[in-house]
Design an enzyme around this catalytic site. Sequence first.
Site, short mmCIF file in Angstrom:
data_model
loop_
_atom_site.label_atom_id
_atom_site.label_comp_id
_atom_site.label_asym_id
_atom_site.label_seq_id
_atom_site.Cartn_x
_atom_site.Cartn_y
_atom_site.Cartn_z
N CYS A 359 -54.41 32.18 44.64
CA CYS A 359 -55.45 31.32 44.06
C CYS A 359 -55.31 31.54 42.56
CB CYS A 359 -56.84 31.68 44.61
SG CYS A 359 -57.20 33.44 44.75
N ASP A 361 -56.63 34.68 40.77
CA ASP A 361 -56.29 36.10 40.65
C ASP A 361 -55.80 36.74 41.93
OD1 ASP A 361 -56.76 36.56 37.85
OD2 ASP A 361 -58.88 36.21 38.27
N GLY A 362 -55.96 36.02 43.05
CA GLY A 362 -55.43 36.56 44.31
C GLY A 362 -56.32 37.58 44.96
N TRP A 363 -57.63 37.54 44.67
CA TRP A 363 -58.51 38.52 45.34
C TRP A 363 -59.72 37.89 46.03
CZ3 TRP A 363 -58.41 41.09 39.98
CH2 TRP A 363 -59.19 40.36 39.06
N ARG A 365 -60.09 33.75 47.36
CA ARG A 365 -59.60 32.80 48.35
C ARG A 365 -58.32 33.30 49.03
NH1 ARG A 365 -60.58 27.87 44.12
NH2 ARG A 365 -60.15 29.57 42.68
#
Length: 591
Positions: A359, A361-363, A365
Site C-alpha cells: 500500500c 507503507d505496507g503496514w 492494508r
Amino acid sequence: GTSAHIPASRESLRLEPLADVALLPGEERVTDKDIIYICPFAGALKGKVFITNYRLYFRSNDVDPSVILDVPLSTIGRVEKMGGASSRGENSYGLDITCKDMRNLRFALKQEGHSRRDIFELLFRYAFPVSHGLQLFAFLSQEKYEENGWNIYEPVDEYRRQGLPNDKWRITFINEKYELCDTYPTKLVVPYKASDEDLRRVATFRSRSRIPVLSWIHRENQAVIVRCSQPLVGMSGKRNKDDERYLDVIREANGTPKLTIYDARPNVNAVANKATGGGYEGDDAYQNAELVFLDIHNIHVMRESLRKLKDIVYPNVEEAHWLSSLESTHWLEHIKLVLSGAIQVADKVSSGSSVVVHCSDGWDRTAQLTSLAMLMLDSHYRTLRGFQVLLEKEWISFGHKFTSRIGHGDKNHADQERSPIFLQFIDCVWQMTKQFPTAFEFNERLLVVILDHLYSCRFGTFLFNCESVRDANALRSKTVSLWSMINADSSSYVNPFYTVESSRVLYPVASMRHLELWVMYYIRWNPRIRQQSQSPMEQRYRELLALRDQYVKKLEELQMSEDPSSPHLTNNSTPSATSPRQRITHLHTPF
C-alpha cells in the site's frame, strides 16, 4: 483531589469490599463513589462505581438483577464533563465517557461540593497513563499462566513449516539489530540470489526501507506472497535498477511469467502519493510485472466509516431506515473491497503465480491482504494456534502500528493516526467463519476476546508499533501474552463444528449480498442482542456432543464389565480396531 495522592494501600482501608469482582494480580483499588449511571436501555440507575488501576466497575443497587459495567480503563477513548454547577434538570451534571469498543457511558453526580472533580481527575489519569508518564496496566499485571504465550510464534519454526529455507529462498539476519529497517522483524526471508548488499540498495528505494520480503510460499507450485512498501518514484519518475532486478529475481524463483503487483490503494491515491515522494511500479521500469490497484481506501476513510456505524448502532439501533443507514456508513462496502482484494491475491498464488503486495507503507492494508490471503490458502492458520501465529507474524512482527492506530493510554482522541484497520481485518475473518462454519477451529468468542484485549492493555500482545520498540521496552519479559490466557482455557474458544481439512483453499463470496453486519460484536451492548449470545444451533450441538460422550463412556464400561473370556474379544487380536470411539466417529453430522 487529595485522594489521588494517597497510596493505594492506605486508600483501600476506606473502600468497601468489592464482593463480586475478583481483582487481577497486580490490580489495585483507587477509589469508589456513589453515582447514577444513565443507562440508555434502563434509564437512571443509582449505584456505586469502583475504579482500580485497571478497570471501571459499576454495580446498580436499586434494580434486580443489578446492572453491571466492567470496563477496562484503556478502552476509554475520551472523558468529558457534562453540565455545570448551575445545570438545571435531573441528572444533568456528570461525566460523559466515550469507549473504543462501540459504547458510551454517562454518569450523573450530585452537584454540591465539586463531587465530580476527583473522579474526573482519577479517570483521566488512569485511563490515559501514557499521557501522564505512567505505565500501562500490562506492565503492572502479575498474572501467571502455565504456558508462555510469547513462545507461540518462532519465525524460524514457522518458515520451516512452510518448507523454508530452500534453494531459492534464504533467511537473512541482516536486520538483527534493526539497522536495515527499524519497523521490520529481525529475521527476513529473501531470494537466495539477492545478497545482503543488494537488500541495502533496494531499501533506499522503498518507503521506510520496507523492502519486498516473503510472507508465504505455496508448497506445491512454489508461488510466493511478498510484502513491502511503495517505491520512492516521486514526481520525476525515479528508477532504481536494483529494485527492478530484485523484483525480477522474485518472479524467476518459480518461473512466474509475469509478476503481479497488487497495490492496495485506489489508482488516484497512488498517483497522488508521487507528490510526497512515493508512487507505484510503472510499466516501463518493471516490464515483467503487471500492476493491479485494489481500490481500498485509506485509514481516514475507515475511521470515518466506523464512526458512522457507531452512530447507527449505539445506543439505539436505527430501526426506521436500517438498511439505508447501514449502507450509508459504507462499512460493509469496505469489508467487501478488502476481502475481494485478498481473494485475488490467493487466487493468483493458487494458480502458480507469485505476487507482491503493498500500500503506502505496507503496514495497514498490506497486512490485511497478506494475512487474509494466507488464511484462505493455508489451513494451518485456521486452527486456534495457527491463527495466533498469523497475527503475531503478519501484524505484530511486521509493524502494524498498534499504538498509533488504537492510541493505547493516550488522551488525544482526535489523533488522525487512529484507525480501525485491525478491527476491520477481524471482521473479515468473522465473515469467512460465517461462510465456512466448519473450516475454522476457533469460534466467534475468540475474535471478540482478541478485540477486547486489543484495547484493554491487560496483555502486552498488541502494545507498541513495532518489534524494535518492543525490544527496547523489554515487553516479552515484563508483560503477559494474551495467548497465555487463551491457551490456558482453549476449550472456550473451540468451534464445535470444526472439521479438519488440510488442502482446501477457501474463497469467500465477497459480494454485498453475502456479507452481513457482525451484530454480536457491534450491537452486543444492546440487551436485546445480548440474550442471544450463543446460537441455538451451537447450543444444541454442544448438548448432543456431551450426550454422545456419555453414551461412549457407558458403552466402554459395558465392554469392560463383559466377561473377558467372551468369544468376540479373544478371537479379535486387535480389539482397538472396533473400540466404541472409533465406531462412533462416523456419527459426526456434516453441517
